[in-house]
Design a protein around this motif. Structure first.
Motif, PDB file in Angstrom:
ATOM      1  N   TRP A 235       4.491  10.203  -8.522  1.00 32.90           N
ATOM      2  CA  TRP A 235       3.189   9.579  -8.735  1.00 32.90           C
ATOM      3  C   TRP A 235       2.290  10.408  -9.644  1.00 32.90           C
ATOM      4  CZ3 TRP A 235       2.395   4.712  -7.593  1.00 32.90           C
ATOM      5  CH2 TRP A 235       3.180   4.114  -6.612  1.00 32.90           C
ATOM      6  N   LYS A 236       2.787  11.534 -10.153  1.00 36.22           N
ATOM      7  CA  LYS A 236       1.956  12.461 -10.935  1.00 36.22           C
ATOM      8  C   LYS A 236       1.301  11.791 -12.143  1.00 36.22           C
ATOM      9  CE  LYS A 236       2.009  16.905 -13.255  1.00 36.22           C
ATOM     10  NZ  LYS A 236       2.802  18.080 -13.625  1.00 36.22           N
ATOM     11  N   VAL A 237       2.073  11.020 -12.917  1.00 35.94           N
ATOM     12  CA  VAL A 237       1.518  10.388 -14.114  1.00 35.94           C
ATOM     13  C   VAL A 237       0.417   9.404 -13.737  1.00 35.94           C
ATOM     14  CG1 VAL A 237       2.026   8.885 -16.080  1.00 35.94           C
ATOM     15  CG2 VAL A 237       3.610  10.702 -15.460  1.00 35.94           C
ATOM     16  N   VAL A 238       0.620   8.632 -12.686  1.00 37.76           N
ATOM     17  CA  VAL A 238      -0.412   7.675 -12.258  1.00 37.76           C
ATOM     18  C   VAL A 238      -1.673   8.425 -11.827  1.00 37.76           C
ATOM     19  CG1 VAL A 238      -0.992   5.869 -10.595  1.00 37.76           C
ATOM     20  CG2 VAL A 238       1.276   5.913 -11.626  1.00 37.76           C
ATOM     21  N   ARG A 239      -1.518   9.522 -11.077  1.00 42.45           N
ATOM     22  CA  ARG A 239      -2.691  10.331 -10.688  1.00 42.45           C
ATOM     23  C   ARG A 239      -3.437  10.816 -11.921  1.00 42.45           C
ATOM     24  NH1 ARG A 239       1.058  12.767  -7.015  1.00 42.45           N
ATOM     25  NH2 ARG A 239       1.129  14.624  -8.336  1.00 42.45           N
ATOM     26  N   GLN A 240      -2.702  11.332 -12.907  1.00 42.66           N
ATOM     27  CA  GLN A 240      -3.335  11.836 -14.126  1.00 42.66           C
ATOM     28  C   GLN A 240      -4.050  10.728 -14.888  1.00 42.66           C
ATOM     29  OE1 GLN A 240       0.179  13.584 -15.907  1.00 42.66           O
ATOM     30  NE2 GLN A 240      -0.460  15.654 -15.317  1.00 42.66           N
ATOM     31  N   LEU A 241      -3.427   9.573 -15.001  1.00 46.72           N
ATOM     32  CA  LEU A 241      -4.056   8.452 -15.704  1.00 46.72           C
ATOM     33  C   LEU A 241      -5.349   8.030 -15.019  1.00 46.72           C
ATOM     34  CD1 LEU A 241      -0.877   6.358 -16.536  1.00 46.72           C
ATOM     35  CD2 LEU A 241      -2.346   7.528 -18.197  1.00 46.72           C
ATOM     36  N   LEU A 242      -5.315   7.923 -13.691  1.00 55.32           N
ATOM     37  CA  LEU A 242      -6.521   7.524 -12.954  1.00 55.32           C
ATOM     38  C   LEU A 242      -7.608   8.594 -13.063  1.00 55.32           C
ATOM     39  CD1 LEU A 242      -4.903   5.907  -9.807  1.00 55.32           C
ATOM     40  CD2 LEU A 242      -6.100   4.731 -11.675  1.00 55.32           C
ATOM     41  N   GLN A 243      -7.223   9.873 -13.036  1.00 54.41           N
ATOM     42  CA  GLN A 243      -8.209  10.959 -13.171  1.00 54.41           C
ATOM     43  C   GLN A 243      -8.871  10.936 -14.548  1.00 54.41           C
ATOM     44  OE1 GLN A 243      -5.843  14.380 -12.174  1.00 54.41           O
ATOM     45  NE2 GLN A 243      -6.016  14.001  -9.978  1.00 54.41           N
ATOM     46  N   CYS A 244      -8.145  10.439 -15.553  1.00 49.60           N
ATOM     47  CA  CYS A 244      -8.698  10.326 -16.906  1.00 49.60           C
ATOM     48  C   CYS A 244      -9.566   9.084 -17.075  1.00 49.60           C
ATOM     49  CB  CYS A 244      -7.573  10.281 -17.937  1.00 49.60           C
ATOM     50  SG  CYS A 244      -6.662  11.807 -18.104  1.00 49.60           S
ATOM     51  N   GLY A 245      -9.597   8.229 -16.063  1.00 49.66           N
ATOM     52  CA  GLY A 245     -10.411   7.022 -16.134  1.00 49.66           C
ATOM     53  C   GLY A 245      -9.728   5.839 -16.789  1.00 49.66           C
ATOM     54  N   VAL A 246      -8.401   5.863 -16.864  1.00 51.53           N
ATOM     55  CA  VAL A 246      -7.660   4.764 -17.482  1.00 51.53           C
ATOM     56  C   VAL A 246      -7.888   3.481 -16.693  1.00 51.53           C
ATOM     57  CG1 VAL A 246      -5.318   3.905 -17.852  1.00 51.53           C
ATOM     58  CG2 VAL A 246      -5.934   6.212 -18.571  1.00 51.53           C
ATOM     59  N   MET A 247      -8.116   2.378 -17.406  1.00 51.15           N
ATOM     60  CA  MET A 247      -8.326   1.080 -16.786  1.00 51.15           C
ATOM     61  C   MET A 247      -7.040   0.262 -16.755  1.00 51.15           C
ATOM     62  SD  MET A 247     -11.552   1.122 -16.154  1.00 51.15           S
ATOM     63  CE  MET A 247     -12.993   1.978 -16.712  1.00 51.15           C
ATOM     64  N   LEU A 248      -6.242   0.369 -17.822  1.00 53.09           N
ATOM     65  CA  LEU A 248      -5.002  -0.386 -17.937  1.00 53.09           C
ATOM     66  C   LEU A 248      -4.030   0.462 -18.734  1.00 53.09           C
ATOM     67  CD1 LEU A 248      -3.430  -3.098 -17.635  1.00 53.09           C
ATOM     68  CD2 LEU A 248      -4.425  -3.757 -19.817  1.00 53.09           C
ATOM     69  N   ALA A 249      -2.793   0.562 -18.262  1.00 49.96           N
ATOM     70  CA  ALA A 249      -1.825   1.394 -18.970  1.00 49.96           C
ATOM     71  C   ALA A 249      -0.401   0.935 -18.698  1.00 49.96           C
ATOM     72  CB  ALA A 249      -1.961   2.851 -18.521  1.00 49.96           C
ATOM     73  N   ALA A 250       0.450   1.153 -19.677  1.00 50.39           N
ATOM     74  CA  ALA A 250       1.885   1.096 -19.450  1.00 50.39           C
ATOM     75  C   ALA A 250       2.243   2.501 -18.989  1.00 50.39           C
ATOM     76  CB  ALA A 250       2.614   0.743 -20.736  1.00 50.39           C
TER      77      ALA A 250
ATOM     78  N   VAL B  10       0.848  -1.199   0.000  1.00 51.55           N
ATOM     79  CA  VAL B  10       0.000   0.000   0.000  1.00 51.55           C
ATOM     80  C   VAL B  10       0.881   1.244   0.000  1.00 51.55           C
ATOM     81  CG1 VAL B  10      -1.730   1.306   1.302  1.00 51.55           C
ATOM     82  CG2 VAL B  10      -1.891  -1.193   1.164  1.00 51.55           C
ATOM     83  N   VAL B  11       0.606   2.144  -0.954  1.00 47.75           N
ATOM     84  CA  VAL B  11       1.343   3.405  -1.056  1.00 47.75           C
ATOM     85  C   VAL B  11       0.735   4.397  -0.075  1.00 47.75           C
ATOM     86  CG1 VAL B  11       1.906   5.326  -2.602  1.00 47.75           C
ATOM     87  CG2 VAL B  11       1.882   2.977  -3.478  1.00 47.75           C
ATOM     88  N   ASP B  12       1.584   5.123   0.638  1.00 43.93           N
ATOM     89  CA  ASP B  12       1.127   6.149   1.561  1.00 43.93           C
ATOM     90  C   ASP B  12       0.289   7.177   0.790  1.00 43.93           C
ATOM     91  OD1 ASP B  12       1.945   9.103   2.691  1.00 43.93           O
ATOM     92  OD2 ASP B  12       1.610   7.651   4.307  1.00 43.93           O
ATOM     93  N   ALA B  13      -0.933   7.463   1.261  1.00 39.16           N
ATOM     94  CA  ALA B  13      -1.858   8.352   0.558  1.00 39.16           C
ATOM     95  C   ALA B  13      -1.293   9.758   0.377  1.00 39.16           C
ATOM     96  CB  ALA B  13      -3.197   8.406   1.303  1.00 39.16           C
ATOM     97  N   THR B  14      -0.608  10.282   1.394  1.00 39.29           N
ATOM     98  CA  THR B  14      -0.021  11.616   1.284  1.00 39.29           C
ATOM     99  C   THR B  14       1.065  11.640   0.215  1.00 39.29           C
ATOM    100  OG1 THR B  14      -0.501  12.033   3.604  1.00 39.29           O
ATOM    101  CG2 THR B  14       1.127  13.458   2.566  1.00 39.29           C
ATOM    102  N   GLU B  15       1.904  10.616   0.213  1.00 36.81           N
ATOM    103  CA  GLU B  15       2.954  10.523  -0.808  1.00 36.81           C
ATOM    104  C   GLU B  15       2.334  10.432  -2.198  1.00 36.81           C
ATOM    105  OE1 GLU B  15       6.363   7.403  -2.365  1.00 36.81           O
ATOM    106  OE2 GLU B  15       5.574   7.174  -0.341  1.00 36.81           O
ATOM    107  N   PHE B  16       1.291   9.605  -2.340  1.00 32.63           N
ATOM    108  CA  PHE B  16       0.641   9.435  -3.638  1.00 32.63           C
ATOM    109  C   PHE B  16       0.072  10.762  -4.140  1.00 32.63           C
ATOM    110  CE2 PHE B  16      -3.100   8.639  -6.272  1.00 32.63           C
ATOM    111  CZ  PHE B  16      -2.513   7.950  -7.307  1.00 32.63           C
ATOM    112  N   GLN B  17      -0.579  11.516  -3.251  1.00 31.58           N
ATOM    113  CA  GLN B  17      -1.229  12.771  -3.664  1.00 31.58           C
ATOM    114  C   GLN B  17      -0.248  13.904  -3.923  1.00 31.58           C
ATOM    115  OE1 GLN B  17      -4.290  13.194  -4.600  1.00 31.58           O
ATOM    116  NE2 GLN B  17      -4.831  11.098  -4.093  1.00 31.58           N
ATOM    117  N   ASN B  18       0.936  13.876  -3.314  1.00 37.25           N
ATOM    118  CA  ASN B  18       1.834  15.030  -3.375  1.00 37.25           C
ATOM    119  C   ASN B  18       3.159  14.799  -4.076  1.00 37.25           C
ATOM    120  OD1 ASN B  18       0.070  16.772  -1.806  1.00 37.25           O
ATOM    121  ND2 ASN B  18       0.537  15.403  -0.120  1.00 37.25           N
ATOM    122  N   ASP B  19       3.620  13.582  -4.163  1.00 37.10           N
ATOM    123  CA  ASP B  19       4.936  13.305  -4.738  1.00 37.10           C
ATOM    124  C   ASP B  19       4.849  13.321  -6.271  1.00 37.10           C
ATOM    125  OD1 ASP B  19       7.160  11.653  -5.835  1.00 37.10           O
ATOM    126  OD2 ASP B  19       7.673  11.435  -3.717  1.00 37.10           O
ATOM    127  N   ASP B  20       5.754  14.081  -6.912  1.00 35.27           N
ATOM    128  CA  ASP B  20       5.749  14.155  -8.372  1.00 35.27           C
ATOM    129  C   ASP B  20       6.027  12.812  -9.034  1.00 35.27           C
ATOM    130  OD1 ASP B  20       4.982  16.764  -8.631  1.00 35.27           O
ATOM    131  OD2 ASP B  20       7.002  17.546  -8.935  1.00 35.27           O
TER     132      ASP B  20
END
Length: 99
Positions: free
Chosen positions: A49-64, A37-47
């Motif tokens: 994780w930025k690409v993963v945040r953007q992909l999930l916000q776009c509704g991506v289901m599966l991605a490289a 489990v990734v720390d939620a604060t790290e996930f939300q603030n660490d650059d």
């Protein structure tokens, strides 16, 4: 897939088909573990994780997952650093879902 005698239960195992034809079956108790489990604060603030945040916000289901999202001006390169599987998103109905 091997059954454990309870065929009515939805299984949350992870099955991966590799490019060499090998099939991996990873039971949920192995991948869905507190150690991963990734720390939620790290996930939300660490650059990192930025690409993963953007992909999930776009509704991506599966991605490289690339190191950074490409600009429309970049040549597309199908290289990733890891795989993103949005399990919760896969549970959602989409406009292509047959009812």
């Amino acid at each position: 897939m091997p059954q454990d005698g309870n065929s009515e239960e939805f299984r949350h195992d992870l099955i991966i088909a590799k490019d060499d034809g090998t099939i991996l079956h990873i039971k949920r108790e192995y991948w869905d573990h507190q150690d991963y489990v990734v720390d939620a604060t790290e996930f939300q603030n660490d650059d990192g994780w930025k690409v993963v945040r953007q992909l999930l916000q776009c509704g991506v289901m599966l991605a490289a997952v690339p190191p950074k999202l490409p600009s429309p001006l970049d040549d597309p390169k199908p290289l990733g650093t890891c795989w993103l599987v949005n399990i919760e998103g896969l549970k959602q109905s989409t406009k292509f879902h047959v009812r």
